[in-house]
Design a protein around this motif. Structure first.
Motif, PDB file in Angstrom:
ATOM      1  N   HIS A  35       2.886  -2.329   4.873  1.00  0.00           N
ATOM      2  CA  HIS A  35       2.220  -2.487   3.576  1.00  0.00           C
ATOM      3  C   HIS A  35       0.791  -2.855   3.905  1.00  0.00           C
ATOM      4  N   GLN A  36      -0.010  -1.845   4.116  1.00  0.00           N
ATOM      5  CA  GLN A  36      -1.323  -2.113   4.700  1.00  0.00           C
ATOM      6  C   GLN A  36      -2.343  -2.565   3.667  1.00  0.00           C
ATOM      7  N   ALA A  37      -1.961  -2.500   2.423  1.00  0.00           N
ATOM      8  CA  ALA A  37      -2.941  -2.806   1.380  1.00  0.00           C
ATOM      9  C   ALA A  37      -3.365  -4.275   1.382  1.00  0.00           C
ATOM     10  N   ASN A  60       7.054   1.119  15.599  1.00  0.00           N
ATOM     11  CA  ASN A  60       6.553   2.241  14.813  1.00  0.00           C
ATOM     12  C   ASN A  60       7.085   2.189  13.391  1.00  0.00           C
ATOM     13  N   PRO A  61       6.664   1.196  12.704  1.00  0.00           N
ATOM     14  CA  PRO A  61       7.176   1.110  11.350  1.00  0.00           C
ATOM     15  C   PRO A  61       6.558   2.206  10.480  1.00  0.00           C
ATOM     16  N   GLN A  62       7.348   2.535   9.457  1.00  0.00           N
ATOM     17  CA  GLN A  62       6.868   3.559   8.553  1.00  0.00           C
ATOM     18  C   GLN A  62       6.054   2.926   7.448  1.00  0.00           C
ATOM     19  N   ASN A  63       5.256   3.762   6.819  1.00  0.00           N
ATOM     20  CA  ASN A  63       4.422   3.269   5.746  1.00  0.00           C
ATOM     21  C   ASN A  63       5.087   3.479   4.398  1.00  0.00           C
ATOM     22  N   LEU A  64       4.722   2.624   3.495  1.00  0.00           N
ATOM     23  CA  LEU A  64       5.137   2.818   2.116  1.00  0.00           C
ATOM     24  C   LEU A  64       4.280   3.911   1.516  1.00  0.00           C
ATOM     25  N   GLU A  65       4.887   4.608   0.613  1.00  0.00           N
ATOM     26  CA  GLU A  65       4.136   5.664  -0.059  1.00  0.00           C
ATOM     27  C   GLU A  65       3.642   5.103  -1.393  1.00  0.00           C
TER      28      GLU A  65
END
Lengths: 389, 753
Positions: A62-64, A121-126
């Protein structure tokens, strides 16, 4: 009948946001949002295998920004909202957004949590859409319409309550109506809850020491409990089975239960915590079970049976019993049961900011403390059987 | 000589009693000249043989002399006897003549007597007839007189009626009644009887009228009643009438009672008018109906039993009304100023009812009266409790005002406390003294079992004293509850003072007050009473609650300052710290003044030993580093490998910090509680914010400043260190650019502030 030991899960980061995956009714699954100013924040999806007492996790990026509030869609397992801090040069803004989890997370979820691949390598939320409220201030929480189709959310931003319509598979959000709290000084909603009763037309909000009820059809205030708590109100929850009953907690260390038809006096007061109470949750099925989390690092499970929808205990079907037994039962159950503290859970070492019941298993709950420790506990078996039988 | 002559005469007549002995002694000697066997021959021969001539001559002359004297004696004797014989003969002759005469007269008498008897017999024979006639006549006469009485009876009765000589009339009628009854088959008698009846009815009517009129005196009345009773008037009716007559008068008394002001006057009047009239009525009633000697047919009717029954009902009914009046009046007696008046009134009331008890044994009236007294006493106790309570609340208002007023002297809190507790104690004592009047020896009802037992134990001790103490505790607790929700309307100083008051109560006052009560009232506990320990426990609980609340309120005040100061500032864009923020100075000032305030009322308490330079401790701030896993921070250079790790370890093993935990009754504990709450608030607030570099530095400065001043107030300075560490640590964690300030600079800034 020994109770199972609590299961503890540690996050790397500090965390405040916890929710259960509302739309999921089979797996016991919690979502935790982290708070870190330096690193990319994550959403941990925590699955609990009740039979084997094993936790498995998946991490989504959750890069935001750091997550202050998280809320899962009641209709779509994959959709969730967060309130997060966005720091630009010299400004910290709290925004709300609707996200979709990538479809693959579930396939990877059964890997061992120690698997380096997973954590590295976590995935990103869309991102589905922003609940763009730049004109309305900082969002404190986003609420889904209870039992709705996942098309309506309310966000509370400073002194505004905004009702959003999500369209185009939630990729577009438009404000359909809004209400503004007017008054002296800088008013700011600290918490809110969308009532599951009255056809989901009511909202309760907290600001400072007051609790207010709103009618969403007219976006106008229906009641206001001034000075509901001696100090700040931190959280609210509606009794899922009694439409006028509301629980609140706050900085005066108290949990109060209200009948909103009579707002002068709380129906009941609980004063068991020794510091601020940050979170209060009714059990979804058995509303006598009330869970509270506090910055005294404790989680308390109370049995508020006298103001629950089952004040005489579980009502047994008459057909199931012979007459003699029936009478006997009647005598026994006529006596209202005593409210009591069922258990105090002391597994946390830092302030507990969130507690949540599992949406799949009514006897299971999670609590999250600031140091990133998630603890999953069960209602004591003795009580469980007492309620069921 | 005469003796010898007599002897000789005796000899002659053979009467000598000693003759035989002489005979026997001397008979043998023939020479004894005086002996019976004297033999002159022998004697002569002997003389001749033995005597000389001379002697013979002498003998012969002597003898001659003796013979001569004997002869003369003899002559004298003979002469005397002769004379006597002559006179005797004369007497006999004379007698013979007299007797003859007498015999004649006797004969005459007997004949006379015979004739008298004869006459008398003849007279009585003739009078016999007349006598019988006279007797008969006199009988007829009496009968006639009786008849006359009877015939005259109606007239007489009428006359009596006219003269109002009712008693005479009734007695006359009574005399005639039986006769008339007996001969009523004869028409004339029947006529008389009917007349009499008519008259008597009239009389009875008049008597009744008189009886009914009521104006007559008691004596008249009783006379009336007596007469009516004799007239066979039904006793029941009479009783009823008598009582209803009395009732009207008594009711008038009762009506007169209603408008009185003074309770004593009221009771006095009630006693003097109503109760004494009632006693009079009872007495005369009993005189009339109950105690009268039972005679004749009246005895069979069992009047007394009926009469007593009626009297009881009557007295009960009236007494009930009187009691209700009295009770209403007593209830109006609300002022608790002077109890003696009420007690005296009640005493008089009770005393007067004893008279009724004596007059009318077995009546419920005195016991009801006692009940009224008991109720009044109970009511009184309630009033005193209310008075005590309002006094207490007023005192609290005074204290509150005194606390709000600007301080003149430094020790005002302590003085206020002592004044407050002294005035409460005085009030309790005065109330006890007032209540004690109920049990004074000279009060009649004080020896009733209620006043000896229940009044003392249940009334005074439990209802009054214990309830008051409970009220004090309870009202204190209410201060905690009401103030908590509605923004702390109670000044904290009052909470503190009350807490101390309750604590003092726990340690000494309660024991003192209860001992005082027990001594004054000699309480004998028949039923279980509240134990001193239970009360003390309650007081201690209240004290604890108040003190906890005090800590909470004061903590809240400081917390609010800290919270506002953290919430309202833009910590990201703040400038480099030059000073300690004013709010921190304010916190220290407030804490100091709280310290002073608490110090006035509570003891210092124990604290752990201080480290040598408590104020000079440095804070560690961990900076972030990429490779931190979970709380494995690296630290600022100023504290290599240092306290934060230790504090984390400490955190793991040390006891949980209870923020709003109960405090002990001493200054240090109170201050520790307040500081704990304040710092915890600070911590939580900091965690909700995001900081810039200078924001962190400002917090560092502030925390150092707090550290410098706050350690001295708390029992365990490590606690302050720990919390401040947490604050700075959390701030660093929430900092976008964690570049901590040099320790030396912090110190300089703080010293300067």
């Amino acid at each position: 009948m020994e109770d199972d030991a609590p299961v503890i899960y540690g996050l790397e980061f500090q965390a405040r946001a916890l929710t259960s995956q509302t739309a999921e009714s089979d797996a016991i699954r919690f979502l935790v949002g982290t708070q870190s100013l330096k690193f990319d924040n994550q959403i941990h999806i925590i699955d609990f295998d009740d039979e084997n007492n094993i936790i498995s996790k998946s991490v989504l990026q959750h890069q935001a920004g750091e997550i202050w509030h998280i809320s899962a869609s009641p209709a779509d397992k994959a959709v969730l909202t967060t309130c997060y801090n966005k720091t630009s040069e010299s400004r910290v803004v709290t925004c709300g957004a609707v996200w979709r989890m990538p479809p693959e997370w579930e396939s990877g979820s059964h890997e061992s949590p120690d698997d380096p691949h997973n954590s590295h390598n976590p995935q990103n939320l869309e991102l589905l859409c922003h609940l763009d409220n730049s004109s309305h201030g900082n969002a404190s929480c986003v609420l889904w319409e209870p039992m709705g189709d996942g098309k309506c959310v309310i966000s509370l931003a400073d002194n505004h309550a905004l009702l959003w319509d999500l369209t185009e598979s939630s990729t577009q959000a438009t404000i359909s109506s809004s209400a503004t709290l007017e008054g002296k000084g800088q008013l700011k909603f600290t918490a809110g809850k969308w009532s599951p009763h009255h056809n989901c037309t009511q909202l309760a909000t907290a600001n400072d020491t007051a609790i207010r009820g709103w009618d969403l059809r007219t976006m106008s205030q229906i009641y206001c409990i001034e000075n509901a708590h001696g100090q700040l109100v931190r959280d609210l929850d509606f009794n899922p089975n009694k439409q006028y009953y509301l629980a609140s907690c706050g900085d005066d260390c108290k949990v109060k239960f209200w009948d909103v038809r009579n707002i002068n006096e709380p129906v009941k007061n609980l004063e068991e915590h020794s510091h601020w109470v940050w979170s209060v949750r009714y059990n979804h099925s058995h509303d006598q079970l009330v869970l509270t989390g506090s910055s005294d690092s404790r989680v308390i499970l109370s049995n508020m049976v006298s103001i629950s929808s089952e004040p005489f205990g579980h009502l047994v079907d008459d057909d199931d019993l012979s007459d003699a037994e029936d009478n006997h039962q009647d005598e026994k159950t006529k006596e209202p049961l005593q409210d009591s503290i069922i258990s105090t859970y002391e597994e946390h070492e830092d302030s507990v900011y969130a507690v949540e019941w599992s949406s799949a298993d009514p006897w299971l709950f999670a609590s999250l403390s600031y140091d990133g420790r998630l603890v999953i506990n069960r209602v004591p078996r003795a009580l469980k059987y007492h309620i069921l039988l | 000589m005469t003796v010898r002559v007599h002897g000789m005469l005796k000899l002659y007549y053979g009467l000598n009693e000693e003759g035989k002995t002489v005979d026997q002694a001397e008979s043998m000697d023939p020479c004894d000249i005086n002996g019976p066997h004297f033999d002159p021959e022998v004697y002569l021969n002997k003389l001749r043989r033995e005597c000389s001539l001379g002697e013979l001559m002498d003998q012969e002359s002597c003898m001659v002399k003796q013979i001569r004297s004997l002869d003369s004696d003899m002559q004298t004797l003979v002469y005397e006897n002769y004379n006597k014989f002559i006179s005797a003969t004369d007497t006999i002759r004379k007698m013979k003549n007299d007797f003859k005469k007498m015999e004649d007269e006797m004969d005459c008498l007997s004949t006379n007597m015979a004739s008298i008897t004869d006459f008398s017999a003849r007279i009585s024979g003739t009078l016999q007839d007349q006598h019988a006639q006279i007797t008969k006549l006199s009988g007829v006469h009496t009968l006639l007189r009786k008849l006359q009485f009877l015939f005259e009876l109606p007239a007489r009765l009428n006359k009596c009626l006219e003269l109002q000589a009712y008693a005479q009339a009734v007695s006359s009628h009574r005399r005639a009644r039986c006769v008339l009854q007996q001969y009523r088959h004869m028409p004339s008698f029947r006529g008389i009887q009917d007349d009499c009846h008519a008259i008597m009815d009239k009389l009875a009517q008049e008597l009744r009228q008189k009886f009914r009129d009521g104006g007559s005196s008691a004596k008249d009345l009783s006379e009336c009643v007596e007469l009516l009773l004799q007239l066979d008037e039904p006793a029941e009716e009479l009783c009823d009438k008598f009582l209803s007559h009395a009732q009207s008068r008594l009711e008038a008394d009762l009506l007169g009672l209603e408008a009185e002001t003074d309770i004593l006057e009221f009771i006095d009047r009630g006693c003097n008018e109503f109760v004494s009239s009632l006693c009079l009525v009872i007495a005369s009633y009993q005189e009339l109906f109950v105690n009268r000697p039972q005679e004749g047919e009246l005895a069979s009717k069992n009047i007394p039993q009926m009469a007593i029954g009626k009297l009881h009902a009557f007295v009960d009914a009236l007494a009930t009304r009187y009691f209700s009046l009295v009770e209403r009046r007593i209830q109006e007696e609300k002022s608790v100023g002077d109890n003696s008046l009420l007690v005296r009134a009640l005493d008089r009331f009770h005393r007067r009812l004893q008279a009724v008890a004596k007059l009318l044994p077995g009546s419920a009236v005195p016991s009801q009266g006692t009940e009224i007294v008991v109720r009044a006493a109970r009511e009184r106790i309630k009033q005193y409790l209310a008075a005590l309570q309002s006094f207490y609340l007023n005192s609290l208002t005074d204290v509150r005002q005194a606390l709000a007023a600007p301080r003149l002297g430094g020790s005002s809190a302590g003085e206020l406390l002592s004044t407050l507790s002294a005035s409460i104690l005085n009030q309790i004592k005065s109330v006890l003294a007032s209540v004690h009047l109920f049990t004074a020896k000279d009060i009649t009802f004080s020896n009733k079992p209620y006043f000896k037992g229940e009044f003392c134990s249940h009334g005074v001790r439990e209802s009054l004293v214990v309830n008051f103490i409970k009220f004090v505790c309870q009202s204190s607790r209410q201060f905690c509850e009401s103030a908590g929700d509605r923004g702390g309307s109670t000044p904290p100083a009052l909470l503190l003072l009350l807490s101390r008051l309750c604590l003092d109560y726990e340690t000494s006052s309660i024991t003192y007050i209860l001992t005082l009560t027990d001594e004054q009232f000699l309480v004998q506990h028949h039923s279980p009473v509240t134990a001193v320990t239970a009360l003390c426990g309650e007081a201690r609980e209240a004290a604890q609650k108040l003190l906890n609340h005090y800590v909470k309120v004061q903590g809240l005040i400081i917390s609010q300052m800290l919270r506002k100061s953290v919430e309202t500032r833009d910590w990201v864009n703040t400038i480099e710290p030059r000073n300690v923020r004013a709010v921190m100075k304010r916190v220290v000032e407030d804490t100091t003044s709280i310290d002073v305030q608490v110090g006035l009322l509570y003891e210092e308490g124990v604290r752990k030993a201080h480290s040598s330079d408590s104020s000079k401790r440095t804070f560690s701030v961990y900076s972030s580093s990429r490779q931190q896993t979970r709380y494995a921070p690296s630290y600022t250079p100023s504290a290599p490998m240092d306290t934060n790790l230790l504090s984390n370890i400490h955190k793991l093993f040390s006891e949980r910090v209870e923020i709003f935990s109960p405090v002990e009754f001493n200054k240090v504990s109170v201050l520790t509680g307040i500081i704990k709450i304040s710092l915890k608030t600070f911590l939580e607030c900091v965690r909700l914010r995001t900081f810039g570099r200078y924001g962190l530095q400002q917090i560092q400065v502030d925390c150092h400043y707090l550290q410098m001043y706050l350690w001295r107030f708390v029992s365990d300075e490590n606690l302050v260190h720990f919390l401040l560490d947490e604050i700075v640590g959390s701030t660093a964690h929430r900092c976008l650019d964690p570049a901590p300030m040099e320790q030396s600079v912090i110190e300089v800034i703080c010293e300067r502030g």
